[in-house]
Write a protein that holds these residues in place. Structure first.
Motif, PDB file in Angstrom:
ATOM      1  N   ILE A  81       0.862  -1.178   0.000  1.00 38.72           N
ATOM      2  CA  ILE A  81       0.000   0.000   0.000  1.00 38.72           C
ATOM      3  C   ILE A  81       0.898   1.228   0.000  1.00 38.72           C
ATOM      4  O   ILE A  81       1.680   1.453   0.930  1.00 38.72           O
ATOM      5  CB  ILE A  81      -0.937   0.003   1.223  1.00 38.72           C
ATOM      6  CG1 ILE A  81      -1.946  -1.138   1.097  1.00 38.72           C
ATOM      7  CG2 ILE A  81      -1.663   1.343   1.339  1.00 38.72           C
ATOM      8  CD1 ILE A  81      -2.902  -1.252   2.266  1.00 38.72           C
ATOM      9  N   VAL A  82       0.779   2.022  -1.065  1.00 36.26           N
ATOM     10  CA  VAL A  82       1.655   3.187  -1.223  1.00 36.26           C
ATOM     11  C   VAL A  82       0.960   4.483  -0.829  1.00 36.26           C
ATOM     12  O   VAL A  82       1.618   5.516  -0.680  1.00 36.26           O
ATOM     13  CB  VAL A  82       2.185   3.288  -2.663  1.00 36.26           C
ATOM     14  CG1 VAL A  82       3.041   2.076  -2.996  1.00 36.26           C
ATOM     15  CG2 VAL A  82       1.048   3.434  -3.670  1.00 36.26           C
ATOM     16  N   ALA A  83      -0.374   4.440  -0.677  1.00 38.80           N
ATOM     17  CA  ALA A  83      -1.098   5.636  -0.258  1.00 38.80           C
ATOM     18  C   ALA A  83      -2.471   5.239   0.252  1.00 38.80           C
ATOM     19  O   ALA A  83      -3.055   4.257  -0.202  1.00 38.80           O
ATOM     20  CB  ALA A  83      -1.243   6.621  -1.418  1.00 38.80           C
ATOM     21  N   THR A  84      -2.969   6.013   1.183  1.00 38.35           N
ATOM     22  CA  THR A  84      -4.326   5.823   1.688  1.00 38.35           C
ATOM     23  C   THR A  84      -4.877   7.166   2.105  1.00 38.35           C
ATOM     24  O   THR A  84      -4.142   8.031   2.604  1.00 38.35           O
ATOM     25  CB  THR A  84      -4.357   4.822   2.865  1.00 38.35           C
ATOM     26  OG1 THR A  84      -5.705   4.656   3.317  1.00 38.35           O
ATOM     27  CG2 THR A  84      -3.506   5.318   4.026  1.00 38.35           C
ATOM     28  N   GLY A  85      -6.163   7.367   1.903  1.00 41.13           N
ATOM     29  CA  GLY A  85      -6.791   8.624   2.282  1.00 41.13           C
ATOM     30  C   GLY A  85      -8.084   8.837   1.534  1.00 41.13           C
ATOM     31  O   GLY A  85      -8.495   8.008   0.711  1.00 41.13           O
ATOM     32  N   THR A  86      -8.747   9.935   1.814  1.00 41.15           N
ATOM     33  CA  THR A  86      -9.942  10.285   1.069  1.00 41.15           C
ATOM     34  C   THR A  86      -9.544  10.672  -0.354  1.00 41.15           C
ATOM     35  O   THR A  86      -8.366  10.971  -0.619  1.00 41.15           O
ATOM     36  CB  THR A  86     -10.669  11.465   1.721  1.00 41.15           C
ATOM     37  OG1 THR A  86      -9.854  12.645   1.586  1.00 41.15           O
ATOM     38  CG2 THR A  86     -10.948  11.201   3.200  1.00 41.15           C
ATOM     39  N   PRO A  87     -10.492  10.680  -1.292  1.00 35.89           N
ATOM     40  CA  PRO A  87     -10.153  11.149  -2.648  1.00 35.89           C
ATOM     41  C   PRO A  87      -9.510  12.539  -2.631  1.00 35.89           C
ATOM     42  O   PRO A  87      -8.541  12.795  -3.364  1.00 35.89           O
ATOM     43  CB  PRO A  87     -11.507  11.147  -3.367  1.00 35.89           C
ATOM     44  CG  PRO A  87     -12.283  10.065  -2.688  1.00 35.89           C
ATOM     45  CD  PRO A  87     -11.880  10.151  -1.235  1.00 35.89           C
ATOM     46  N   THR A  88     -10.011  13.417  -1.783  1.00 34.39           N
ATOM     47  CA  THR A  88      -9.438  14.768  -1.701  1.00 34.39           C
ATOM     48  C   THR A  88      -8.022  14.723  -1.147  1.00 34.39           C
ATOM     49  O   THR A  88      -7.123  15.422  -1.646  1.00 34.39           O
ATOM     50  CB  THR A  88     -10.317  15.667  -0.820  1.00 34.39           C
ATOM     51  OG1 THR A  88     -11.625  15.751  -1.398  1.00 34.39           O
ATOM     52  CG2 THR A  88      -9.729  17.071  -0.717  1.00 34.39           C
ATOM     53  N   ASP A  89      -7.804  13.903  -0.115  1.00 33.67           N
ATOM     54  CA  ASP A  89      -6.453  13.761   0.451  1.00 33.67           C
ATOM     55  C   ASP A  89      -5.453  13.359  -0.634  1.00 33.67           C
ATOM     56  O   ASP A  89      -4.341  13.907  -0.703  1.00 33.67           O
ATOM     57  CB  ASP A  89      -6.439  12.697   1.550  1.00 33.67           C
ATOM     58  CG  ASP A  89      -7.163  13.122   2.813  1.00 33.67           C
ATOM     59  OD1 ASP A  89      -7.336  14.334   3.022  1.00 33.67           O
ATOM     60  OD2 ASP A  89      -7.568  12.229   3.582  1.00 33.67           O
ATOM     61  N   LEU A  90      -5.846  12.391  -1.446  1.00 30.69           N
ATOM     62  CA  LEU A  90      -4.918  11.869  -2.445  1.00 30.69           C
ATOM     63  C   LEU A  90      -4.652  12.881  -3.547  1.00 30.69           C
ATOM     64  O   LEU A  90      -3.519  13.014  -4.008  1.00 30.69           O
ATOM     65  CB  LEU A  90      -5.458  10.563  -3.030  1.00 30.69           C
ATOM     66  CG  LEU A  90      -5.573   9.396  -2.045  1.00 30.69           C
ATOM     67  CD1 LEU A  90      -6.126   8.163  -2.738  1.00 30.69           C
ATOM     68  CD2 LEU A  90      -4.222   9.075  -1.411  1.00 30.69           C
ATOM     69  N   THR A  91      -5.686  13.591  -3.988  1.00 25.23           N
ATOM     70  CA  THR A  91      -5.481  14.553  -5.077  1.00 25.23           C
ATOM     71  C   THR A  91      -4.655  15.749  -4.630  1.00 25.23           C
ATOM     72  O   THR A  91      -3.961  16.370  -5.440  1.00 25.23           O
ATOM     73  CB  THR A  91      -6.817  15.038  -5.653  1.00 25.23           C
ATOM     74  OG1 THR A  91      -7.637  15.580  -4.604  1.00 25.23           O
ATOM     75  CG2 THR A  91      -7.555  13.903  -6.322  1.00 25.23           C
ATOM     76  N   ALA A 124       0.581   9.285 -10.627  1.00 28.30           N
ATOM     77  CA  ALA A 124       1.825   9.782 -10.043  1.00 28.30           C
ATOM     78  C   ALA A 124       2.341   8.833  -8.965  1.00 28.30           C
ATOM     79  O   ALA A 124       3.544   8.536  -8.901  1.00 28.30           O
ATOM     80  CB  ALA A 124       1.596  11.172  -9.453  1.00 28.30           C
ATOM     81  N   LEU A 125       1.436   8.325  -8.127  1.00 35.23           N
ATOM     82  CA  LEU A 125       1.843   7.434  -7.047  1.00 35.23           C
ATOM     83  C   LEU A 125       2.308   6.083  -7.577  1.00 35.23           C
ATOM     84  O   LEU A 125       3.342   5.555  -7.159  1.00 35.23           O
ATOM     85  CB  LEU A 125       0.680   7.251  -6.073  1.00 35.23           C
ATOM     86  CG  LEU A 125       0.329   8.493  -5.235  1.00 35.23           C
ATOM     87  CD1 LEU A 125      -1.058   8.362  -4.627  1.00 35.23           C
ATOM     88  CD2 LEU A 125       1.376   8.706  -4.140  1.00 35.23           C
ATOM     89  N   VAL A 126       1.541   5.511  -8.520  1.00 30.26           N
ATOM     90  CA  VAL A 126       1.898   4.200  -9.058  1.00 30.26           C
ATOM     91  C   VAL A 126       3.169   4.282  -9.884  1.00 30.26           C
ATOM     92  O   VAL A 126       4.076   3.452  -9.747  1.00 30.26           O
ATOM     93  CB  VAL A 126       0.732   3.633  -9.879  1.00 30.26           C
ATOM     94  CG1 VAL A 126       1.168   2.393 -10.655  1.00 30.26           C
ATOM     95  CG2 VAL A 126      -0.446   3.293  -8.973  1.00 30.26           C
ATOM     96  N   ASN A 127       3.262   5.286 -10.737  1.00 30.12           N
ATOM     97  CA  ASN A 127       4.454   5.416 -11.585  1.00 30.12           C
ATOM     98  C   ASN A 127       5.686   5.724 -10.755  1.00 30.12           C
ATOM     99  O   ASN A 127       6.801   5.309 -11.091  1.00 30.12           O
ATOM    100  CB  ASN A 127       4.235   6.504 -12.631  1.00 30.12           C
ATOM    101  CG  ASN A 127       3.209   6.106 -13.672  1.00 30.12           C
ATOM    102  OD1 ASN A 127       2.940   4.921 -13.871  1.00 30.12           O
ATOM    103  ND2 ASN A 127       2.618   7.088 -14.328  1.00 30.12           N
TER     104      ASN A 127
END
Length: 285
Positions: free
Chosen positions: A212-222, A278-281
């Motif tokens: 898991i490379v990131a977790t959060g609300t859609p707004t958190d991630l953007t 951006a996170l996956v790449n």
């Protein structure tokens, strides 16, 4: 907590496909699990559903370790696969009544009354049709109905709206929101439709290369990525376009200087898709 996963690992031979995966989900939460093909999403879901034994880590689903769960536990979960087994000669109502009968011994509130369920998934008019005569979108709705027939406390959805037209997709989104809000159903969604994830999910987990490379609300991630906002506007007959890291003070200054002369203002901020890529790449590179 409905879901508790701590330090989950999975190894096939000498290959680790899940590395120390940890997350939780509470009652009534919609959690989206996103990731590229081969990231480990299906393996994670199969472990949570009790269909695959893990190599290491702690997993509790509805307070039970899925590895040793019984039929009463299974009656509390619902699964919507990408496609269901073909029951072409069954009529829609008959199939749902047959599936629902398996849940009757496990609680007075199970199964979901067939008429109500047909209405919820938009298949009332098709109740007497044979499954083989349904359109692709109708079959997908039937898949969803089969997953819901036991009135699950936890629902696993795998690409649930494949084959839905825009109107049917919106109706399904409303159904999922209602299940979470009104019945406190916890929903774990896997999808490649990022706008769907942004609309439905309370939280998003991004899984890539088994981590898991990131977790959060859609707004958190953007807002977690550093990417410019695209600002476009016109002054008189002249058009302008700027790439700005924080568009809000720029727009405020623009109106303070030019006032109503600013026309056709458009501000395009990073989307969930931008953040996801951006996170996956970033991990893959």
């Amino acid at each position: 907590m409905v879901l508790t996963v701590e330090g989950l690992r999975m190894r096939y031979g000498d290959t680790d496909v899940l590395h120390e995966v940890s997350f939780q989900a509470r009652a009534g939460e919609v959690l989206a699990l996103l990731g590229p093909n081969g990231a480990g999403k299906s393996t994670t879901i199969e472990i949570l559903e009790g269909f695959r034994l893990r190599s290491a880590g702690r997993v509790e689903v509805l307070g039970v370790d899925p590895a040793g769960a019984d039929e009463r536990w299974r009656a509390r979960i619902g699964i919507v696969l990408q496609s269901w087994r073909d029951h072409g000669n069954w009529r829609v109502r008959e199939l749902l009544e047959h599936q629902g009968a398996y849940y009757a011994p496990y609680g007075a509130d199970r199964p979901w009354p067939v008429d109500d369920l047909l209405a919820a998934v938009g298949l009332t008019a098709s109740a007497r049709q044979k499954v083989r005569t349904l359109s692709g979108g109708q079959r997908r709705r039937l898949d969803v109905a089969i997953g819901l027939v036991g009135r699950p406390e936890l629902l696993f959805l795998d690409e649930p709206t494949t084959g839905f037209d825009p109107a049917a997709r919106r109706e399904f989104h409303d159904l999922i929101a209602g299940l979470a809000a009104d019945q406190q159903t916890t929903i774990l969604l896997t999808t490649h439709d990022l706008p769907e994830a942004a609309r439905l999910a309370d939280r998003i987990l991004i899984l890539t290369a088994g981590r898991i490379v990131a977790t959060g609300t859609p707004t958190d991630l953007t807002t977690s990525i550093t990417a410019p906002h695209d600002v476009r506007y016109t002054l008189g007959v002249q058009q302008f376009q700027h790439q700005i890291l924080d568009s809000t003070p720029f727009v405020q200054a623009l109106f303070a200087q030019h006032g109503d002369a600013v026309q056709n203002l458009e501000v395009h901020r990073p989307t969930l898709e931008d953040a996801y890529l951006a996170l996956v790449n970033g991990v893959q590179s």
